[in-house]
Design a protein around this motif. Structure first.
Motif, PDB file in Angstrom:
ATOM      1  N   ASP A  30       0.828  -1.212   0.000  1.00  0.00           N
ATOM      2  CA  ASP A  30       0.000   0.000   0.000  1.00  0.00           C
ATOM      3  C   ASP A  30       0.862   1.262   0.000  1.00  0.00           C
ATOM      4  O   ASP A  30       0.501   2.270  -0.617  1.00  0.00           O
ATOM      5  N   ALA A  31       2.011   1.207   0.690  1.00  0.00           N
ATOM      6  CA  ALA A  31       2.877   2.386   0.779  1.00  0.00           C
ATOM      7  C   ALA A  31       3.439   2.799  -0.573  1.00  0.00           C
ATOM      8  O   ALA A  31       3.865   3.942  -0.745  1.00  0.00           O
ATOM      9  N   LEU A  32       3.429   1.893  -1.544  1.00  0.00           N
ATOM     10  CA  LEU A  32       3.937   2.207  -2.879  1.00  0.00           C
ATOM     11  C   LEU A  32       2.926   2.982  -3.723  1.00  0.00           C
ATOM     12  O   LEU A  32       3.294   3.531  -4.770  1.00  0.00           O
ATOM     13  N   ALA A  33       1.662   3.006  -3.284  1.00  0.00           N
ATOM     14  CA  ALA A  33       0.614   3.745  -4.010  1.00  0.00           C
ATOM     15  C   ALA A  33       0.604   3.377  -5.496  1.00  0.00           C
ATOM     16  O   ALA A  33       0.574   4.263  -6.366  1.00  0.00           O
ATOM     17  N   LEU A  34       0.629   2.103  -5.792  1.00  0.00           N
ATOM     18  CA  LEU A  34       0.679   1.630  -7.172  1.00  0.00           C
ATOM     19  C   LEU A  34      -0.631   1.874  -7.904  1.00  0.00           C
ATOM     20  O   LEU A  34      -1.709   1.870  -7.300  1.00  0.00           O
ATOM     21  N   SER A  35      -0.524   2.045  -9.215  1.00  0.00           N
ATOM     22  CA  SER A  35      -1.685   2.219 -10.080  1.00  0.00           C
ATOM     23  C   SER A  35      -1.685   1.130 -11.148  1.00  0.00           C
ATOM     24  O   SER A  35      -0.624   0.597 -11.500  1.00  0.00           O
ATOM     25  N   PRO A  36      -2.857   0.792 -11.682  1.00  0.00           N
ATOM     26  CA  PRO A  36      -2.921  -0.207 -12.756  1.00  0.00           C
ATOM     27  C   PRO A  36      -2.006   0.175 -13.926  1.00  0.00           C
ATOM     28  O   PRO A  36      -1.937   1.343 -14.314  1.00  0.00           O
ATOM     29  N   GLY A  37      -1.319  -0.817 -14.465  1.00  0.00           N
ATOM     30  CA  GLY A  37      -0.454  -0.609 -15.610  1.00  0.00           C
ATOM     31  C   GLY A  37       0.980  -0.257 -15.278  1.00  0.00           C
ATOM     32  O   GLY A  37       1.818  -0.160 -16.178  1.00  0.00           O
ATOM     33  N   GLU A  38       1.298  -0.068 -14.001  1.00  0.00           N
ATOM     34  CA  GLU A  38       2.654   0.314 -13.618  1.00  0.00           C
ATOM     35  C   GLU A  38       3.572  -0.910 -13.499  1.00  0.00           C
ATOM     36  O   GLU A  38       3.119  -2.058 -13.467  1.00  0.00           O
ATOM     37  N   THR A  39       4.874  -0.619 -13.412  1.00  0.00           N
ATOM     38  CA  THR A  39       5.893  -1.650 -13.237  1.00  0.00           C
ATOM     39  C   THR A  39       6.518  -1.486 -11.862  1.00  0.00           C
ATOM     40  O   THR A  39       6.982  -0.400 -11.504  1.00  0.00           O
ATOM     41  N   VAL A  40       6.532  -2.573 -11.082  1.00  0.00           N
ATOM     42  CA  VAL A  40       7.118  -2.557  -9.752  1.00  0.00           C
ATOM     43  C   VAL A  40       8.153  -3.668  -9.655  1.00  0.00           C
ATOM     44  O   VAL A  40       7.953  -4.766 -10.184  1.00  0.00           O
ATOM     45  N   VAL A  41       9.266  -3.379  -8.992  1.00  0.00           N
ATOM     46  CA  VAL A  41      10.332  -4.357  -8.798  1.00  0.00           C
ATOM     47  C   VAL A  41      10.492  -4.618  -7.310  1.00  0.00           C
ATOM     48  O   VAL A  41      10.582  -3.677  -6.511  1.00  0.00           O
ATOM     49  N   GLU A  42      10.533  -5.895  -6.938  1.00  0.00           N
ATOM     50  CA  GLU A  42      10.870  -6.237  -5.563  1.00  0.00           C
ATOM     51  C   GLU A  42      12.313  -6.711  -5.520  1.00  0.00           C
ATOM     52  O   GLU A  42      12.671  -7.708  -6.149  1.00  0.00           O
ATOM     53  N   MET A  43      13.139  -5.994  -4.764  1.00  0.00           N
ATOM     54  CA  MET A  43      14.547  -6.324  -4.622  1.00  0.00           C
ATOM     55  C   MET A  43      14.719  -7.352  -3.510  1.00  0.00           C
ATOM     56  O   MET A  43      14.306  -7.119  -2.375  1.00  0.00           O
ATOM     57  N   GLY A  44      15.341  -8.477  -3.830  1.00  0.00           N
ATOM     58  CA  GLY A  44      15.460  -9.543  -2.848  1.00  0.00           C
ATOM     59  C   GLY A  44      14.109 -10.164  -2.582  1.00  0.00           C
ATOM     60  O   GLY A  44      13.665 -10.263  -1.440  1.00  0.00           O
ATOM     61  N   CYS A  45      13.443 -10.618  -3.635  1.00  0.00           N
ATOM     62  CA  CYS A  45      12.048 -11.068  -3.532  1.00  0.00           C
ATOM     63  C   CYS A  45      11.898 -12.413  -2.835  1.00  0.00           C
ATOM     64  O   CYS A  45      10.786 -12.807  -2.487  1.00  0.00           O
ATOM     65  N   GLY A  46      13.001 -13.156  -2.646  1.00  0.00           N
ATOM     66  CA  GLY A  46      12.885 -14.463  -2.018  1.00  0.00           C
ATOM     67  C   GLY A  46      12.019 -15.402  -2.832  1.00  0.00           C
ATOM     68  O   GLY A  46      12.220 -15.557  -4.040  1.00  0.00           O
ATOM     69  N   THR A  47      11.040 -16.001  -2.187  1.00  0.00           N
ATOM     70  CA  THR A  47      10.156 -16.951  -2.869  1.00  0.00           C
ATOM     71  C   THR A  47       8.892 -16.290  -3.416  1.00  0.00           C
ATOM     72  O   THR A  47       7.930 -16.980  -3.757  1.00  0.00           O
ATOM     73  N   ALA A  49       6.618 -14.138  -2.034  1.00  0.00           N
ATOM     74  CA  ALA A  49       5.407 -14.048  -1.215  1.00  0.00           C
ATOM     75  C   ALA A  49       4.669 -12.729  -1.401  1.00  0.00           C
ATOM     76  O   ALA A  49       3.446 -12.666  -1.202  1.00  0.00           O
ATOM     77  N   ASN A  50       5.377 -11.661  -1.795  1.00  0.00           N
ATOM     78  CA  ASN A  50       4.714 -10.367  -1.998  1.00  0.00           C
ATOM     79  C   ASN A  50       4.111 -10.210  -3.391  1.00  0.00           C
ATOM     80  O   ASN A  50       3.358  -9.262  -3.632  1.00  0.00           O
ATOM     81  N   VAL A  51       4.451 -11.106  -4.291  1.00  0.00           N
ATOM     82  CA  VAL A  51       4.037 -10.943  -5.690  1.00  0.00           C
ATOM     83  C   VAL A  51       2.516 -10.884  -5.865  1.00  0.00           C
ATOM     84  O   VAL A  51       2.018 -10.035  -6.619  1.00  0.00           O
ATOM     85  N   PRO A  52       1.719 -11.747  -5.209  1.00  0.00           N
ATOM     86  CA  PRO A  52       0.257 -11.633  -5.399  1.00  0.00           C
ATOM     87  C   PRO A  52      -0.288 -10.259  -5.024  1.00  0.00           C
ATOM     88  O   PRO A  52      -1.163  -9.722  -5.719  1.00  0.00           O
ATOM     89  N   GLU A  53       0.213  -9.680  -3.915  1.00  0.00           N
ATOM     90  CA  GLU A  53      -0.237  -8.345  -3.512  1.00  0.00           C
ATOM     91  C   GLU A  53       0.169  -7.303  -4.550  1.00  0.00           C
ATOM     92  O   GLU A  53      -0.620  -6.419  -4.906  1.00  0.00           O
ATOM     93  N   LEU A  54       1.388  -7.403  -5.036  1.00  0.00           N
ATOM     94  CA  LEU A  54       1.863  -6.441  -6.028  1.00  0.00           C
ATOM     95  C   LEU A  54       1.087  -6.565  -7.334  1.00  0.00           C
ATOM     96  O   LEU A  54       0.694  -5.554  -7.936  1.00  0.00           O
ATOM     97  N   ARG A  55       0.862  -7.791  -7.771  1.00  0.00           N
ATOM     98  CA  ARG A  55       0.149  -7.986  -9.040  1.00  0.00           C
ATOM     99  C   ARG A  55      -1.294  -7.484  -8.953  1.00  0.00           C
ATOM    100  O   ARG A  55      -1.828  -6.945  -9.924  1.00  0.00           O
ATOM    101  N   GLU A  56      -1.898  -7.652  -7.793  1.00  0.00           N
ATOM    102  CA  GLU A  56      -3.272  -7.156  -7.621  1.00  0.00           C
ATOM    103  C   GLU A  56      -3.337  -5.648  -7.821  1.00  0.00           C
ATOM    104  O   GLU A  56      -4.280  -5.128  -8.406  1.00  0.00           O
ATOM    105  N   ARG A  57      -2.300  -4.923  -7.350  1.00  0.00           N
ATOM    106  CA  ARG A  57      -2.314  -3.461  -7.449  1.00  0.00           C
ATOM    107  C   ARG A  57      -2.055  -2.977  -8.879  1.00  0.00           C
ATOM    108  O   ARG A  57      -2.664  -2.005  -9.314  1.00  0.00           O
ATOM    109  N   VAL A  58      -1.140  -3.619  -9.601  1.00  0.00           N
ATOM    110  CA  VAL A  58      -0.805  -3.120 -10.942  1.00  0.00           C
ATOM    111  C   VAL A  58      -1.744  -3.668 -12.013  1.00  0.00           C
ATOM    112  O   VAL A  58      -1.779  -3.140 -13.134  1.00  0.00           O
ATOM    113  N   GLY A  59      -2.502  -4.703 -11.685  1.00  0.00           N
ATOM    114  CA  GLY A  59      -3.508  -5.209 -12.615  1.00  0.00           C
ATOM    115  C   GLY A  59      -2.930  -5.967 -13.800  1.00  0.00           C
ATOM    116  O   GLY A  59      -1.713  -6.132 -13.929  1.00  0.00           O
ATOM    117  N   PRO A  60      -3.800  -6.421 -14.689  1.00  0.00           N
ATOM    118  CA  PRO A  60      -3.363  -7.248 -15.820  1.00  0.00           C
ATOM    119  C   PRO A  60      -2.469  -6.527 -16.818  1.00  0.00           C
ATOM    120  O   PRO A  60      -1.747  -7.167 -17.580  1.00  0.00           O
TER     121      PRO A  60
END
Length: 217
Positions: A30-47, A49-60
């Motif tokens: 939520d702190a990233l204030a993402l909008s649909p269509g944007e590109t977000v990178v997780e540094m040190g993403c591990g396995t 686990a945050n990807v579903p939350e991130l994908r929900e925010r940026v949309g298809p």
């Protein structure tokens, strides 16, 4: 350290998926204030686990890039249907020298304390974000609660386990870890505007975020 995470990727993934962690992950995203269509990178993403939350925010129409230096972590991420698919990419690379540019946001969870030069890592992350994009750092920390002393001992143990083989010199692994996290947070504060600080889990997690500006380079 990479060898440790290769060996323990499956166990790490089980811990990362504990139900109680989802609200903390959602807060960081939520702190990233993402909008649909944007590109977000997780540094040190591990396995991932945050990807579903991130994908929900940026949309298809958006893109999520999970970057990690450990191949087994990325292989484990790709085994989860909710962490793969259109718009999701995984990249094996060093998060301190990430080969990405002109992205809309960067997220780093529980990684700042592992870098020998965390300020330089944050500089690199801010440099790859477009002006007006956001960067967020979520990290464990000691709680200031007066009854937290026993849990602070557990925090020391967590740091020892999460940074195997790292050169954490001095009297306390936790103290060195915290100095690195503080350095990352200071640099993010210097490089951003519209900053926010939040805590979760009784003060044991701290989230710092800010907006990258041309005037803060």
């Amino acid at each position: 350290m990479t060898t440790f995470y290769e060996r323990w990727a499956t166990a790490y993934d089980r811990v990362a998926r504990l139900p109680g962690l989802r609200s903390w992950r959602a807060g960081a995203v939520d702190a990233l204030a993402l909008s649909p269509g944007e590109t977000v990178v997780e540094m040190g993403c591990g396995t991932g686990a945050n990807v579903p939350e991130l994908r929900e925010r940026v949309g298809p129409d958006g893109r999520v890039v999970g970057l990690d230096i450990t191949a087994e972590m990325l292989r484990t991420a790709r085994r989860h249907a909710d962490r793969t698919g259109a718009g999701v990419d995984y990249l094996r690379a060093d998060a301190t020298r990430a080969p990405v540019r002109n992205v809309d946001a960067v997220l780093g969870t529980f990684v700042a304390g592992l870098f020998a030069d965390p300020a330089a890592a944050v500089d690199a992350w801010c440099d790859c974000v477009v002006p007006g994009g956001r960067v967020a750092l979520l990290n464990f920390q000691r709680s200031g609660h007066p009854l937290a002393a026993p849990l602070d001992l557990a925090f020391e143990g967590f740091v020892r386990l999460s940074a195997p083989g790292a050169r954490l010199s001095g009297r306390s692994h936790a103290a060195t870890f915290e100095r690195r996290v503080a350095a990352a947070r200071r640099r993010l504060t210097e490089r951003t505007v519209d900053r926010r600080y939040e805590t979760f889990g009784g003060g044991y997690l701290g989230l710092v975020s800010g907006t990258v500006s041309d005037d803060c380079g």
